[in-house]
Design a protein around this motif. Structure first.
Motif, PDB file in Angstrom:
ATOM      1  N   ILE A 107      96.160  27.491  33.003  1.00 58.90           N
ATOM      2  CA  ILE A 107      96.638  28.223  31.861  1.00 58.90           C
ATOM      3  C   ILE A 107      96.852  29.545  31.909  1.00 58.90           C
ATOM      4  N   THR A 108      97.596  30.289  31.395  1.00 61.95           N
ATOM      5  CA  THR A 108      97.994  31.581  31.238  1.00 61.95           C
ATOM      6  C   THR A 108      98.856  31.840  30.243  1.00 61.95           C
ATOM      7  N   HIS A 109      98.564  33.100  29.520  1.00 64.42           N
ATOM      8  CA  HIS A 109      99.544  33.525  28.656  1.00 64.42           C
ATOM      9  C   HIS A 109     100.722  34.473  29.031  1.00 64.42           C
ATOM     10  N   ASN A 110     100.309  34.748  30.601  1.00 60.06           N
ATOM     11  CA  ASN A 110     101.138  35.927  31.154  1.00 60.06           C
ATOM     12  C   ASN A 110     102.150  35.157  32.061  1.00 60.06           C
ATOM     13  N   ALA A 111     103.364  35.476  31.672  1.00 59.59           N
ATOM     14  CA  ALA A 111     104.699  34.596  32.093  1.00 59.59           C
ATOM     15  C   ALA A 111     104.878  34.921  33.745  1.00 59.59           C
ATOM     16  N   GLN A 120      87.791  31.482  31.873  1.00 60.15           N
ATOM     17  CA  GLN A 120      88.051  32.935  31.876  1.00 60.15           C
ATOM     18  C   GLN A 120      86.861  33.515  32.207  1.00 60.15           C
ATOM     19  N   PHE A 121      85.672  33.113  31.775  1.00 59.04           N
ATOM     20  CA  PHE A 121      84.453  33.823  31.839  1.00 59.04           C
ATOM     21  C   PHE A 121      83.746  33.010  32.785  1.00 59.04           C
ATOM     22  N   TYR A 122      83.329  33.409  33.758  1.00 63.62           N
ATOM     23  CA  TYR A 122      82.881  32.831  35.133  1.00 63.62           C
ATOM     24  C   TYR A 122      81.732  31.760  35.010  1.00 63.62           C
ATOM     25  N   ASN A 123      80.819  31.942  33.938  1.00 64.62           N
ATOM     26  CA  ASN A 123      79.789  31.095  33.620  1.00 64.62           C
ATOM     27  C   ASN A 123      78.892  30.590  34.998  1.00 64.62           C
ATOM     28  N   LEU A 124      78.630  31.817  35.854  1.00 59.14           N
ATOM     29  CA  LEU A 124      77.787  31.452  36.934  1.00 59.14           C
ATOM     30  C   LEU A 124      76.376  31.421  36.396  1.00 59.14           C
ATOM     31  N   ILE A 125      75.333  30.982  37.076  1.00 55.76           N
ATOM     32  CA  ILE A 125      74.165  30.847  36.648  1.00 55.76           C
ATOM     33  C   ILE A 125      73.405  32.319  37.248  1.00 55.76           C
ATOM     34  N   LEU A 136      77.733  41.192  41.863  1.00 56.99           N
ATOM     35  CA  LEU A 136      79.258  41.046  42.241  1.00 56.99           C
ATOM     36  C   LEU A 136      80.044  41.683  41.211  1.00 56.99           C
ATOM     37  N   SER A 137      81.372  42.181  41.522  1.00 60.56           N
ATOM     38  CA  SER A 137      82.223  42.609  40.542  1.00 60.56           C
ATOM     39  C   SER A 137      82.891  41.248  39.915  1.00 60.56           C
ATOM     40  N   GLY A 138      83.568  41.644  38.945  1.00 58.86           N
ATOM     41  CA  GLY A 138      84.147  40.393  38.141  1.00 58.86           C
ATOM     42  C   GLY A 138      84.979  39.481  39.037  1.00 58.86           C
ATOM     43  N   ASP A 196      91.288  27.850  33.332  1.00 60.20           N
ATOM     44  CA  ASP A 196      91.703  28.151  31.973  1.00 60.20           C
ATOM     45  C   ASP A 196      91.690  29.808  31.771  1.00 60.20           C
ATOM     46  N   GLU A 197      92.797  30.244  32.001  1.00 63.96           N
ATOM     47  CA  GLU A 197      92.954  31.595  32.161  1.00 63.96           C
ATOM     48  C   GLU A 197      92.018  32.552  33.115  1.00 63.96           C
ATOM     49  N   PRO A 198      92.143  31.947  34.246  1.00 61.30           N
ATOM     50  CA  PRO A 198      91.274  32.499  35.441  1.00 61.30           C
ATOM     51  C   PRO A 198      91.401  34.228  35.556  1.00 61.30           C
ATOM     52  N   THR A 199      92.512  34.575  35.237  1.00 66.17           N
ATOM     53  CA  THR A 199      92.503  36.011  35.551  1.00 66.17           C
ATOM     54  C   THR A 199      92.534  36.810  34.344  1.00 66.17           C
ATOM     55  N   GLY A 200      92.174  36.172  33.043  1.00 65.95           N
ATOM     56  CA  GLY A 200      92.299  36.985  31.831  1.00 65.95           C
ATOM     57  C   GLY A 200      91.307  37.982  31.680  1.00 65.95           C
ATOM     58  N   ALA A 201      90.062  38.030  32.420  1.00 68.23           N
ATOM     59  CA  ALA A 201      89.176  38.943  32.207  1.00 68.23           C
ATOM     60  C   ALA A 201      89.399  39.909  33.484  1.00 68.23           C
TER      61      ALA A 201
END
Lengths: 239, 657
Positions: free
Chosen positions: A201-205, A98-103, A145-147, A169-174
């Protein structure tokens, strides 16, 4: 798209995960069986705390189950061997969080190169970035860069090594829905063009519509499995 | 006291394991006597007890005996007389005037000139030791405190940065900026106060230990460690100031943000591609190395200060190790190149020059070279120096005048050769004329030209041609002692012979002098070096450990990400430790330069009339200092690296940046 005939890329049996938090035991997984087939796109759907992230972490070699086994391409992973898990992640698994964790100190291209430098058969970083639609943002730093763009760099970084598994894991969550769709487009494209087995993974049906198969999670178990008759394109979705 | 009873100086008694009741033979005025030890004593006059012609105290070969006055008078046939007198003056007395009148009074009886307590050997040696300590106490704590302040500032700033969320929360609850600032200031004050208390206790203990070391070395009956408040106050204030400055700057950054933003983790730092990134060289770098370089370029001041801290530790090491080089070089110059005699025999009275023959025929003596020594006062204008003049025979080989650079020099007839130090004190240069008062015999006063100036590391000697000196003194052709070369195999036989020879005040063997020199240096310099190595290690460990620890807390997320991407623990260790490694590589040459400067400063600050330590730095010394610094870095790195094994990958990745 019929994938039942294809080989099983990853097989998990009777996964149990118990976290001890102080004196309390949290049963995150209560006996999960799952098979991911080659080239399949599976969505794991469920409320937060239902165990889907725990499953994904175990499948990706980031965490150990309390009991149960994971078999990758007919070989059981030694879940207690940190080195084996590291090589497994390094050679076979791509992660998107969900959080991109880029360096932050590396540009988009360099973030991808980080992985291609240690991979066996990578694609050039520029090609991976072009696949996620960022061919013109190669030399931007994450802060420029944008989110949505950052998440797509993360996807490019995950797939540049041509992994067998792409775990998201929730790639669009943020992200807002418009940006989220761009990201899902990129994931779907990788799944189709590279044939990468993908679990998301998502909680968005709504997002479940893009999958071949949907696993419903509740209380540490898979409570329902649904096969989509047809995959919808992300651009057709709205949330 | 009975006539054969003596009290022995304590160091001499210890060196020979003499205790009351023991006895030994001694030659008094040519007569052998058996003396009985009745006690051991210390005297402030002999804190620094040097044999005539010696360089350093040698407890085994030189000691002081005290015996009953009547017994001594009888032994030397000097009834109702004295040969030394100590005076204490009224507080308002003019010491110079007293000396002038005292000399006038005593010169008819052979007085060789009075001198002030400041010029007494032991006193003078201790005074210069104290002066050196003062010098050292200025520079070393300053370095240490500067590095400590930098570290405290850095660590506190980082500590508060991790409290950002809490600061946001407090603001959300309605706390004002000042209230939050004061809250954290209190926290820092408590941490700082605990640190200062611990530092004070350890500092006081070290001070006490150092004082005890001095007490033992100089055999002071007592030396009290009474630190004033100033040291504690200054050190405490600077440390606390640095801690407060670092933490409050971090608090200010946090309170400036809207609470909602402060409660989020800080946004990632903004990096830009510098000119260097576009060069061909940059293309050759792998990404982990690029990460290391970008971080250094992003926070250049912090990197420079960390490097400077490490450089200071290398510099202190170089300065300390330089002493070994300098002492070796000094010993080589004095004992190997300048002197070629095996032993020096000093007579208790002047002997006719013909006495040489007696010694030349002794067993094992290969060559003998005479010298003449006369106590003197040398005047130039209003400047006066009490400095004996050594008469050297023409063509001297065993113990010639020796310049540290030019080597052996011939003494020109008809004038003086002064050491650079003496020339500086008297403000004379070659060609000037000085007034010389000899303080022995007929005590003539003459004007002599200064013909040559030469450099020496030890003392501030003055030389003259021996024949010319004898002519001026008017005592005829006499000598004060001999330098002799001895066949090694006959050394013991010769020594036994010399012990039974009358009129000998002291026999100094060169190899014994070298041993004593290294033994004394070993006792003092090694403690000194050990202390500085510990000091430098503290600096380097402090900087390295804190730098890595801070880097780890700032980069835990990045490193966890890399682990997820399949990097091994060693690969991420490279990224974490590479930065400090690189800074250490930069620090070593920087430290070498600063170390050279420090060594230069210390050798010039340590310059006394007694000795001048040359500035000598072997290449190996730089290498040793670099290796020690690298070892400290590696040890710290190994300790922090173990934390990487426990990095919680999931917890890190589950939180937002």
């Amino acid at each position: 798209m019929e994938k039942d005939a294809s080989a099983t890329a990853l097989q998990a049996r009777d996964l149990i995960k118990i976290y001890r938090m102080g004196t309390v035991e949290v049963h995150a997984l209560r006996g999960v069986d799952v098979d991911l087939r080659d080239g399949e796109l599976v969505v794991l759907l469920g409320p937060s705390g239902s165990g889907k992230s725990t499953l994904l972490n175990i499948l990706g070699g980031l965490d150990r189950p309390t009991s149960g086994s994971v078999v990758f391409r007919d070989r059981e992973l030694d879940m207690n061997n940190a080195r084996t898990l590291n090589l497994y992640r390094r050679n076979h698994v791509g992660f998107v969080f969900q959080f991109y964790n880029l360096i932050p100190s590396l540009t988009a291209r360099e973030n991808v190169a980080l992985v291609t430098e240690i991979a066996r058969d990578p694609m050039p970083p520029s090609e991976a970035l072009a696949m996620v639609g960022l061919g013109d943002r190669l030399d931007r730093f994450p802060a420029q860069l944008s989110g949505g763009e950052q998440q797509r760099v993360a996807i490019a970084r995950a797939i540049a090594k041509r992994p067998d598994l792409l775990l998201c894991d929730e790639p669009t969550g943020a992200l807002d829905s418009k940006t989220g769709i761009l990201v899902l487009d990129a994931i779907l494209r990788i799944n189709r063009e590279l044939g990468t087995t993908t679990a998301l993974i998502t909680h968005n049906a709504v997002i479940a519509e893009i999958a071949n198969r949907v696993l419903y999670f509740a209380d540490g178990r898979i409570v329902e499995t649904r096969r989509n008759s047809g995959q919808r394109a992300p651009s057709e979705l709205a949330w | 006291m009975r006539p054969d009873e003596v009290v022995v100086s304590e160091p001499f008694a210890e060196a020979h394991r003499l205790k009351p009741g023991d006895s030994f033979d001694a030659i008094l005025r040519g007569r052998k006597r058996n003396l009985q030890v009745v006690g051991a004593a210390l005297s402030p006059e002999y804190v620094y007890a040097i044999a005539p012609g010696g360089l350093m105290p040698d407890d085994e070969r030189f000691g002081v005996l005290w015996m009953g006055r009547d017994a001594l008078a009888a032994a030397f046939d000097l009834k109702a007389s004295f040969n030394s007198v100590t005076l204490s003056l009224l507080p308002d007395a003019n010491a110079k005037d007293v000396i002038r009148r005292l000399d006038g009074l005593l010169s008819p009886f052979g007085g060789i000139g009075a001198y002030l307590r400041a010029d007494q050997t032991s006193n003078w040696f201790l005074e210069s030791e104290i002066a050196q300590q003062k010098n050292m106490s200025r520079i070393m704590p300053a370095i240490f405190l500067a590095v400590a302040a930098f570290l405290t500032n850095m660590v506190m700033a980082r500590l508060i940065q991790t409290e950002r969320r809490e600061i946001g929360l407090l603001k959300a609850f309605g706390y004002g900026n000042w209230a939050i600032g004061w809250h954290y200031a209190k926290m820092v004050l408590v941490i700082g106060t605990i640190g200062i208390l611990m530092g004070s206790v350890i500092g006081a203990w070290l001070g006490h230990w150092n004082t005890e070391l001095y007490t033992q070395f100089y055999r002071f009956p007592f030396l009290l460690y009474r630190p004033g408040p100033a040291g504690f106050v200054v050190a405490g204030a600077i440390s606390l100031g640095a801690a407060l400055a670092g933490s409050l700057a971090a608090v200010r950054r946090a309170v400036r943000l809207p609470p909602a933003e402060a409660m989020q983790p800080p946004s990632p730092p903004i990096y830009r591609r510098t000119f260097a990134a576009r060069t061909v060289l940059a293309g050759a770098l792998d990404e982990p190395s690029r990460m290391i370089l970008r971080r250094i370029i992003r926070w250049p001041v912090r990197a420079f200060l960390a490097s400077l801290g490490l450089a200071m530790s290398v510099a202190v090491l170089i300065m300390a190790l330089q002493w070994v080089d300098a002492i070796d070089s000094l010993a080589e110059s004095v004992f190997e190149r300048a002197q070629h005699q095996d032993a020096t025999v000093a007579f208790s009275d002047l002997q006719p020059i013909g006495a040489i023959r007696e010694f030349e025929h002794m067993p094992g003596v290969l060559a003998a070279e005479p010298y003449r020594f006369v106590s003197a006062r040398i005047n130039h204008g209003h400047l006066v120096e009490r400095q004996g003049i050594i008469g050297v025979p023409t063509g001297a080989i065993l113990s010639p005048v020796f310049d540290v650079e030019r080597g052996r020099l011939e003494v020109p007839p008809g004038g003086l050769m002064l050491s650079v130090k003496l020339a500086e004190l008297l403000e004379v240069k070659a060609g000037d004329t000085v007034a010389v008062e000899l303080l022995e015999g007929r005590q003539p006063r003459v004007s002599l030209p200064v013909l040559r100036i030469f450099e020496t590391y030890i003392g501030k000697p003055a030389y003259m041609d021996m024949a010319a000196l004898n002519r001026i003194a008017g005592d005829g052709r006499v000598i004060s002692g001999l330098h002799i070369r001895v066949d090694a195999s006959s050394r013991t036989t010769l020594l036994t012979r010399l012990k039974d020879t009358p009129h000998i005040a002291a026999v100094l063997f060169r190899h014994a002098a070298i041993d004593t020199f290294y033994k004394t240096m070993g006792e003092t310099i090694l403690i000194f070096i050990g202390f500085f190595v510990a000091f430098s290690m503290t600096l380097s460990v402090g900087v390295t450990y804190n730098s890595i620890r801070i880097a780890l807390s700032e980069r835990a997320r990045e490193l966890a990400t890399l682990r997820v991407l399949g990097f091994s623990r060693w690969e991420i260790s490279y990224i974490l430790l590479g930065e400090v490694g690189l800074l250490t590589w930069v620090a070593i040459p920087l430290g070498a330069v600063i170390g050279f400067g420090l060594a230069w400063y210390m050798t010039s600050a340590f310059e006394t009339e007694l000795y001048r330590v040359p500035l000598v730095l072997r290449d190996a010394t730089y290498g040793e200092a670099a290796l020690i610094a690298l070892a400290a870095t590696l040890a710290c790195a190994a300790i922090v690296r173990r934390r990487l094994d426990r990095l919680d990958l999931i917890a890190v990745l589950k939180t937002r940046e």
